[in-house]
Motif scaffolding. Sequence first.
Motif, PDB file in Angstrom:
ATOM      1  N   MET A  71       1.200  -0.953  -0.058  1.00  0.00           N
ATOM      2  CA  MET A  71       0.108   0.217   0.305  1.00  0.00           C
ATOM      3  C   MET A  71       0.976   1.374  -0.188  1.00  0.00           C
ATOM      4  SD  MET A  71      -3.228  -0.436   2.248  1.00  0.00           S
ATOM      5  CE  MET A  71      -4.735  -1.830   1.557  1.00  0.00           C
ATOM      6  N   GLN A  72       1.631   1.141   0.717  1.00  0.00           N
ATOM      7  CA  GLN A  72       2.409   2.615   0.733  1.00  0.00           C
ATOM      8  C   GLN A  72       3.490   2.519   0.098  1.00  0.00           C
ATOM      9  OE1 GLN A  72       5.080   1.371   3.900  1.00  0.00           O
ATOM     10  NE2 GLN A  72       3.781   2.145   5.446  1.00  0.00           N
ATOM     11  N   PHE A  73       4.139   1.625  -1.428  1.00  0.00           N
ATOM     12  CA  PHE A  73       5.086   1.483  -2.952  1.00  0.00           C
ATOM     13  C   PHE A  73       3.072   1.667  -3.497  1.00  0.00           C
ATOM     14  CE2 PHE A  73       5.218   0.080  -6.759  1.00  0.00           C
ATOM     15  CZ  PHE A  73       7.192   0.041  -7.217  1.00  0.00           C
ATOM     16  N   ILE A  74       2.199   1.798  -3.555  1.00  0.00           N
ATOM     17  CA  ILE A  74       1.412   1.787  -4.449  1.00  0.00           C
ATOM     18  C   ILE A  74       1.146   3.451  -4.301  1.00  0.00           C
ATOM     19  CG2 ILE A  74      -1.411   2.096  -5.142  1.00  0.00           C
ATOM     20  CD1 ILE A  74      -1.491  -0.624  -4.266  1.00  0.00           C
ATOM     21  N   ASP A  75       0.944   4.175  -2.868  1.00  0.00           N
ATOM     22  CA  ASP A  75       0.348   5.698  -2.225  1.00  0.00           C
ATOM     23  C   ASP A  75       1.155   6.520  -3.014  1.00  0.00           C
ATOM     24  OD1 ASP A  75      -1.736   5.354  -0.902  1.00  0.00           O
ATOM     25  OD2 ASP A  75      -0.654   5.378   0.713  1.00  0.00           O
ATOM     26  N   ALA A  76       3.275   5.866  -3.307  1.00  0.00           N
ATOM     27  CA  ALA A  76       4.012   6.321  -3.856  1.00  0.00           C
ATOM     28  C   ALA A  76       4.586   6.371  -5.200  1.00  0.00           C
ATOM     29  CB  ALA A  76       5.510   6.172  -3.244  1.00  0.00           C
ATOM     30  N   HIS A  77       3.987   5.802  -6.119  1.00  0.00           N
ATOM     31  CA  HIS A  77       3.486   5.346  -7.294  1.00  0.00           C
ATOM     32  C   HIS A  77       2.446   5.632  -7.732  1.00  0.00           C
ATOM     33  CE1 HIS A  77       7.124   3.945  -5.481  1.00  0.00           C
ATOM     34  NE2 HIS A  77       7.946   3.921  -6.715  1.00  0.00           N
ATOM     35  N   LEU A  78       1.351   6.265  -8.225  1.00  0.00           N
ATOM     36  CA  LEU A  78       0.095   6.256  -7.979  1.00  0.00           C
ATOM     37  C   LEU A  78      -0.158   6.776  -9.848  1.00  0.00           C
ATOM     38  CD1 LEU A  78      -2.435   7.623  -5.389  1.00  0.00           C
ATOM     39  CD2 LEU A  78      -2.535   5.744  -6.842  1.00  0.00           C
ATOM     40  N   VAL A  79       0.844   7.869 -10.140  1.00  0.00           N
ATOM     41  CA  VAL A  79       1.232   8.468 -11.114  1.00  0.00           C
ATOM     42  C   VAL A  79       1.940   7.287 -12.332  1.00  0.00           C
ATOM     43  CG1 VAL A  79       1.376  10.378 -10.761  1.00  0.00           C
ATOM     44  CG2 VAL A  79       3.153   9.457 -11.085  1.00  0.00           C
ATOM     45  N   ASP A  80       2.469   6.595 -11.840  1.00  0.00           N
ATOM     46  CA  ASP A  80       3.101   5.181 -12.596  1.00  0.00           C
ATOM     47  C   ASP A  80       2.090   4.024 -13.270  1.00  0.00           C
ATOM     48  OD1 ASP A  80       5.632   6.915 -11.935  1.00  0.00           O
ATOM     49  OD2 ASP A  80       5.653   5.197 -10.336  1.00  0.00           O
ATOM     50  N   ASP A  81       3.119   3.222 -13.670  1.00  0.00           N
ATOM     51  CA  ASP A  81       2.082   2.061 -14.478  1.00  0.00           C
ATOM     52  C   ASP A  81       2.235   1.171 -13.635  1.00  0.00           C
ATOM     53  OD1 ASP A  81       1.056  -0.205 -16.165  1.00  0.00           O
ATOM     54  OD2 ASP A  81       2.755  -0.437 -16.997  1.00  0.00           O
ATOM     55  N   LEU A  82       1.162   1.070 -13.146  1.00  0.00           N
ATOM     56  CA  LEU A  82       1.254  -0.706 -11.815  1.00  0.00           C
ATOM     57  C   LEU A  82       0.869  -1.867 -12.274  1.00  0.00           C
ATOM     58  CD1 LEU A  82       0.118   1.880  -8.238  1.00  0.00           C
ATOM     59  CD2 LEU A  82       2.553   1.003  -9.689  1.00  0.00           C
ATOM     60  N   PRO A  83       1.507  -2.311 -13.004  1.00  0.00           N
ATOM     61  CA  PRO A  83       1.301  -4.322 -13.662  1.00  0.00           C
ATOM     62  C   PRO A  83       0.703  -4.439 -11.926  1.00  0.00           C
ATOM     63  CG  PRO A  83       3.128  -3.490 -14.402  1.00  0.00           C
ATOM     64  CD  PRO A  83       3.127  -2.009 -13.827  1.00  0.00           C
ATOM     65  N   LEU A  84      -0.101  -5.665 -12.293  1.00  0.00           N
ATOM     66  CA  LEU A  84      -0.127  -6.807 -11.112  1.00  0.00           C
ATOM     67  C   LEU A  84       1.592  -7.807 -11.080  1.00  0.00           C
ATOM     68  CD1 LEU A  84      -2.073  -8.563  -9.730  1.00  0.00           C
ATOM     69  CD2 LEU A  84      -2.185  -9.552 -10.864  1.00  0.00           C
ATOM     70  N   ALA A  85       2.650  -7.921 -12.251  1.00  0.00           N
ATOM     71  CA  ALA A  85       3.489  -8.403 -12.293  1.00  0.00           C
ATOM     72  C   ALA A  85       4.934  -7.582 -10.829  1.00  0.00           C
ATOM     73  CB  ALA A  85       4.465  -8.637 -13.484  1.00  0.00           C
ATOM     74  N   ARG A  86       4.544  -5.936 -11.739  1.00  0.00           N
ATOM     75  CA  ARG A  86       5.406  -4.650 -10.718  1.00  0.00           C
ATOM     76  C   ARG A  86       4.886  -4.888  -8.624  1.00  0.00           C
ATOM     77  NH1 ARG A  86       6.020   1.670 -11.779  1.00  0.00           N
ATOM     78  NH2 ARG A  86       7.782   1.336 -10.239  1.00  0.00           N
ATOM     79  N   LEU A  87       3.680  -4.948  -8.452  1.00  0.00           N
ATOM     80  CA  LEU A  87       2.968  -5.075  -7.006  1.00  0.00           C
ATOM     81  C   LEU A  87       3.762  -6.032  -6.844  1.00  0.00           C
ATOM     82  CD1 LEU A  87       0.077  -2.898  -7.967  1.00  0.00           C
ATOM     83  CD2 LEU A  87       2.472  -2.210  -6.883  1.00  0.00           C
ATOM     84  N   ALA A  88       3.061  -7.126  -7.462  1.00  0.00           N
ATOM     85  CA  ALA A  88       3.445  -8.947  -7.181  1.00  0.00           C
ATOM     86  C   ALA A  88       5.176  -8.684  -6.673  1.00  0.00           C
ATOM     87  CB  ALA A  88       3.278 -10.286  -8.030  1.00  0.00           C
ATOM     88  N   GLN A  89       6.164  -8.720  -7.190  1.00  0.00           N
ATOM     89  CA  GLN A  89       7.362  -8.291  -7.325  1.00  0.00           C
ATOM     90  C   GLN A  89       7.369  -7.713  -5.455  1.00  0.00           C
ATOM     91  OE1 GLN A  89       9.712  -6.485  -9.704  1.00  0.00           O
ATOM     92  NE2 GLN A  89      11.437  -7.833  -9.395  1.00  0.00           N
ATOM     93  N   VAL A  90       7.144  -6.890  -5.642  1.00  0.00           N
ATOM     94  CA  VAL A  90       7.441  -5.607  -4.227  1.00  0.00           C
ATOM     95  C   VAL A  90       6.548  -6.386  -2.566  1.00  0.00           C
ATOM     96  CG1 VAL A  90       6.736  -3.557  -3.282  1.00  0.00           C
ATOM     97  CG2 VAL A  90       7.001  -3.606  -5.202  1.00  0.00           C
ATOM     98  N   ALA A  91       5.436  -7.226  -3.101  1.00  0.00           N
ATOM     99  CA  ALA A  91       4.960  -7.782  -1.994  1.00  0.00           C
ATOM    100  C   ALA A  91       5.893  -9.047  -2.122  1.00  0.00           C
ATOM    101  CB  ALA A  91       3.677  -8.274  -2.330  1.00  0.00           C
ATOM    102  N   GLY A  92       6.756  -9.691  -2.747  1.00  0.00           N
ATOM    103  CA  GLY A  92       7.542 -10.739  -2.521  1.00  0.00           C
ATOM    104  C   GLY A  92       6.734 -12.353  -2.288  1.00  0.00           C
ATOM    105  N   VAL A  93       5.790 -12.112  -3.955  1.00  0.00           N
ATOM    106  CA  VAL A  93       5.396 -13.420  -3.781  1.00  0.00           C
ATOM    107  C   VAL A  93       4.705 -13.558  -5.324  1.00  0.00           C
ATOM    108  CG1 VAL A  93       4.361 -13.527  -1.386  1.00  0.00           C
ATOM    109  CG2 VAL A  93       2.736 -12.147  -2.987  1.00  0.00           C
ATOM    110  N   SER A  94       4.018 -14.377  -6.215  1.00  0.00           N
ATOM    111  CA  SER A  94       4.215 -14.529  -6.913  1.00  0.00           C
ATOM    112  C   SER A  94       2.346 -13.767  -7.614  1.00  0.00           C
ATOM    113  CB  SER A  94       3.716 -16.314  -6.939  1.00  0.00           C
ATOM    114  OG  SER A  94       2.304 -16.208  -7.293  1.00  0.00           O
ATOM    115  N   ARG A  95       2.742 -13.028  -8.816  1.00  0.00           N
ATOM    116  CA  ARG A  95       0.916 -12.470  -9.534  1.00  0.00           C
ATOM    117  C   ARG A  95       0.038 -13.405  -8.852  1.00  0.00           C
ATOM    118  NH1 ARG A  95       1.773 -11.750 -15.622  1.00  0.00           N
ATOM    119  NH2 ARG A  95       1.689 -13.611 -16.486  1.00  0.00           N
ATOM    120  N   TRP A  96       0.266 -14.536  -8.932  1.00  0.00           N
ATOM    121  CA  TRP A  96      -1.340 -15.123  -8.956  1.00  0.00           C
ATOM    122  C   TRP A  96      -1.462 -15.397  -7.371  1.00  0.00           C
ATOM    123  CZ3 TRP A  96       2.677 -16.387 -12.509  1.00  0.00           C
ATOM    124  CH2 TRP A  96       2.179 -16.811 -13.463  1.00  0.00           C
ATOM    125  N   HIS A  97      -0.041 -15.197  -6.861  1.00  0.00           N
ATOM    126  CA  HIS A  97      -1.258 -15.592  -5.031  1.00  0.00           C
ATOM    127  C   HIS A  97      -1.399 -14.306  -4.420  1.00  0.00           C
ATOM    128  CE1 HIS A  97      -0.225 -19.852  -5.144  1.00  0.00           C
ATOM    129  NE2 HIS A  97       0.694 -19.546  -4.927  1.00  0.00           N
TER     130      HIS A  97
END
Length: 277
Positions: free
Chosen positions: A1-27
């Motif tokens: 959530m903190q990462f999303i707040d700091a990058h709202l103007v960026d492209d936020l594909p699921l794969a990128r957010l999953a990488q930040v969270a440290g899990v696969s995109r499906w999980h």
Amino acid sequence: MQFIDAHLVDDLPLARLAQVAGVSRWHFQRQFAALFGLGVYEYVQLRRLKRASLQLAFRPQQSVLDIALDCGYAGPEAFARAFRRQWGQSPRAFRQAPQWHDWHYVYLPLYTLRNRIMTALPDHQPDIVERAPTPVAVLAHRGDPARLGETIRQFIAWRKRQHLPPATHATFNVLYNDPYTTPPADYRIDLAVACPHPVEPGPEGLSAGELAGGRYAKLRYVGSDDALGMALRTLYVDWLAQSGETLRDAPLWIERVRFFPDVPEHEAICDIYLPLV
């Protein structure tokens, strides 16, 4: 959530957010929905549209195109489609006549979610300061917090007519109770601006007031108002109990130093002033 707040103007594909969270995109998408009760794309869109809606309502000098780009949309058409799906109004219609009651109750679950999950609080102790009395012009809001946006628009309109911009005239909120735990009819907050000259009356109903001088515990808070209540509770419950200080019989107030939506929500700054004997 903190990462999303700091990058709202960026492209936020699921794969990128999953990488930040440290899990696969499906999980990640399943875990996010299970924990927070809404999908990750829905959450990102709500965050973007929140800032956009406040820019539309409170910053009439910003064009719809600039707001769309600032909130991560490729252009005004995509922004308008998303905005209309969310609110049933076009961005221009919302700018003219915001449906504040609907807006408030759409974002209430989001506030509850973030207030429970995001616990980043000030990691420093308040300073004990002496304040001189501050003459202010005050616009009182009484009643349903869902209507606060209307009061803020009136407050901004009066300030513009009186040439009292935030850059040169400090902005304050006097907090009497919590909008999320107080019955709507009992909610109370004062919007105030430093105003050394006599307050000129107008249809908005501002009046002259004063922020009392004296001793205060001053705590700087950086971040979204979603966690401001938690910061206040920490100040009251944790710091006050061990400080040896005694509260003065007066409401606390905050000074808005950097404003959302002028800056991203996680970069907003306010100074909390707790009145002491």
